[in-house]
Design an enzyme around this catalytic site. Structure first.
Site, PDB file in Angstrom:
ATOM      1  N   ASP A  80       0.821  -1.222   0.000  1.00 35.50           N
ATOM      2  CA  ASP A  80       0.000   0.000   0.000  1.00 35.50           C
ATOM      3  C   ASP A  80       0.857   1.275   0.000  1.00 35.50           C
ATOM      4  O   ASP A  80       2.017   1.259   0.385  1.00 35.50           O
ATOM      5  CB  ASP A  80      -0.951   0.016   1.199  1.00 35.50           C
ATOM      6  N   GLU A 138      -0.806  -1.887   5.084  1.00 37.64           N
ATOM      7  CA  GLU A 138       0.031  -1.927   6.288  1.00 37.64           C
ATOM      8  C   GLU A 138      -0.046  -0.605   7.041  1.00 37.64           C
ATOM      9  O   GLU A 138       0.078  -0.568   8.258  1.00 37.64           O
ATOM     10  CB  GLU A 138       1.487  -2.243   5.917  1.00 37.64           C
ATOM     11  N   GLU A 139      -0.255   0.476   6.285  1.00 39.63           N
ATOM     12  CA  GLU A 139      -0.108   1.814   6.871  1.00 39.63           C
ATOM     13  C   GLU A 139      -1.281   2.261   7.725  1.00 39.63           C
ATOM     14  O   GLU A 139      -1.162   3.222   8.464  1.00 39.63           O
ATOM     15  CB  GLU A 139       0.093   2.855   5.748  1.00 39.63           C
ATOM     16  N   HIS A 363       7.839   8.478   4.640  1.00 37.26           N
ATOM     17  CA  HIS A 363       6.610   9.284   4.674  1.00 37.26           C
ATOM     18  C   HIS A 363       6.888  10.759   4.343  1.00 37.26           C
ATOM     19  O   HIS A 363       6.074  11.620   4.658  1.00 37.26           O
ATOM     20  CB  HIS A 363       5.875   9.176   6.025  1.00 37.26           C
TER      21      HIS A 363
HETATM   22 ZN   LIG Z   1       5.222   3.583   6.369  1.00 42.08          ZN
HETATM   23 ZN   LIG Z   2       6.466   0.805   5.660  1.00 42.03          ZN
END
Ligand SMILES: [Zn+2]
Ligand SMILES: [Zn+2]
Length: 404
Positions: A80, A138-139, A363
């Site tokens: 993702d 996952e995020e 990020h």
């Molecule tokens: Zn991340």
């Molecule tokens: Zn990650």
């Protein structure tokens, strides 16, 4: 044996780069992935693997059955992206406004597909099976891992490994951590209800901003005065909102924050402690509170034996100076759920850009990594699979050549 697989991995590297760049150009947010799992499933199907789609929602699982019986190893990559505008200047930058692969999950995916390709071409040498877990979301809590496990992605799996690229560690540097590696990550929200009114007559109201200010300070005591100093914890208030006008005392104020811990007893304690402090502080002013504590991912706890295995293999492949034991991190990862089910380990592999001006944290809108990191992750995965299956075979013939 291993050398043959490695040179094949090098051969397919350009295809993996192309695959990664395609994902990079067309990223998809957590829980909305459609094209990404389809591309992954197509790739695995073309390798002749047994492929399941829609696992736990949007996950893809490919199973490679070795020609000889043995144990089953799972390897996991997430796919993702994040709600971030890509600000890099590369020809493969995101074509989707406001969405970007800013954590390296595109690289994890392409790297794992490379491993699947190479191992599937050599299935006659495998004593055992390999499960390729391509995970969605996952995020964003609650994360895809939990749902994929509930849907059976770890059925018959004996051990699981996962890797995360690091945009700040130099290329090929491997970080391992036995035991507590990443934290429990929770969030909380406290709504304070006072009594609004005219700012010139504060004595007629109950000012929720004053209550909130006092509460914010009182929350600082939890870590500094109530948690065993040997154990680690973070309680951070990240948002404090209430009121808008110059001359109005608002009715309500809201505090939000995050809690990071490693020990479950500390986690329980902090959850209760925040509530007690919120209630007692508010009561002392005559205000009331609503409290909501949401548990996020549990701590990533790496199993000693499997962490040692990956560490030894990494030293053997890349040299002692490329491998280090790292400190626990306060970040979180839903790989934690796999490790609650079966032994395994989660490790970091450096992929920092060569040019220091291109190095940004995860990020970040300019996040990027060296794509060669895929090769390091791929070689570690391949070697770990061979090592585990050759040492742990319960039946079947010992591999003629050792993996060394
Ligand atoms: Zn991340
Ligand atoms: Zn990650």
């Amino acid at each position: 044996m291993k050398e043959k697989l490695f040179s094949r991995l090098e051969e397919v590297y350009p295809d993996l780069v192309a695959f990664r760049r395609d994902l990079h150009m067309y990223p998809e947010l957590s829980h909305t992935e459609v094209d990404t799992p389809e591309k992954v499933a197509d790739f695995l199907t073309n390798l002749g693997l047994e492929v399941k789609t829609g696992v736990g929602g949007r996950g893809v699982v490919g199973t490679l059955k070795g020609s000889n019986p043995g144990k089953t190893v799972a390897l996991r990559a997430d796919f993702d992206a994040l709600p971030i505008q890509d600000e890099k200047d590369v020809e493969y930058k995101s074509r989707v406004p406001g969405i970007m692969h800013a954590c390296g999950h595109d690289l994890h995916t392409a790297g794992l597909l490379g491993v699947a390709k190479v191992l599937s071409e050599n299935r006659e040498t495998l004593a055992g099976n390999v499960v390729f877990i391509h995970q969605f979301a996952e995020e964003v809590i609650p994360g895809g891992a939990k749902f994929m496990i509930e849907d059976g992605c770890l059925d018959d799996v004996d051990v699981v490994y996962g890797a995360h690229v690091s945009s700040t560690d130099s290329l090929g540097a491997v970080g391992v951590k036995e035991g507590n590696a990443m934290a429990n990550g929770d969030t909380f929200e406290i709504e304070i209800s006072g009594k609004g009114g005219h700012a010139a007559s504060p004595h007629l109201g109950i000012d929720p901003l004053i209550v909130g200010s006092q509460l914010l300070l009182n929350l600082q005591q939890i870590v500094s005065r109530q948690v065993d100093p040997i154990k680690s914890a973070v309680v951070s208030v990240t948002s404090f909102n209430g009121g808008e006008g110059f001359n109005v005392i608002p009715d309500k104020a809201k505090i939000k924050g995050t809690v990071r811990t490693f020990d479950d007893d500390v986690r329980d304690w902090i959850e209760e402690s925040i509530e007690k402090i919120a209630v007692s502080t508010s009561n002392s002013f005559g205000a009331s509170v609503k409290y909501n504590y949401v548990r996020g991912y549990p701590a990533v706890v790496n199993h000693p034996e499997e962490t040692e295995r990956v560490k030894k293999i990494a030293i053997d492949l890349f040299g002692e100076r490329m491998v280090r034991d790292i400190s626990p991190q306060m970040g979180m990862e839903d790989f934690a759920y796999y490790l609650k089910e079966v032994p395994g380990t989660f490790f970091w592999v450096g992929g920092a850009r060569e040019e220091p001006s291109e190095v940004y944290p995860h990020h970040h809108p300019k996040f990027n990594v060296q794509e060669k990191a895929m090769m390091y992750i791929g070689k570690l995965f391949i070697s770990t699979v061979l090592d585990y299956l050759s040492n742990k075979k319960s039946q079947g013939l010992r591999q003629k050549e050792s993996s060394k």
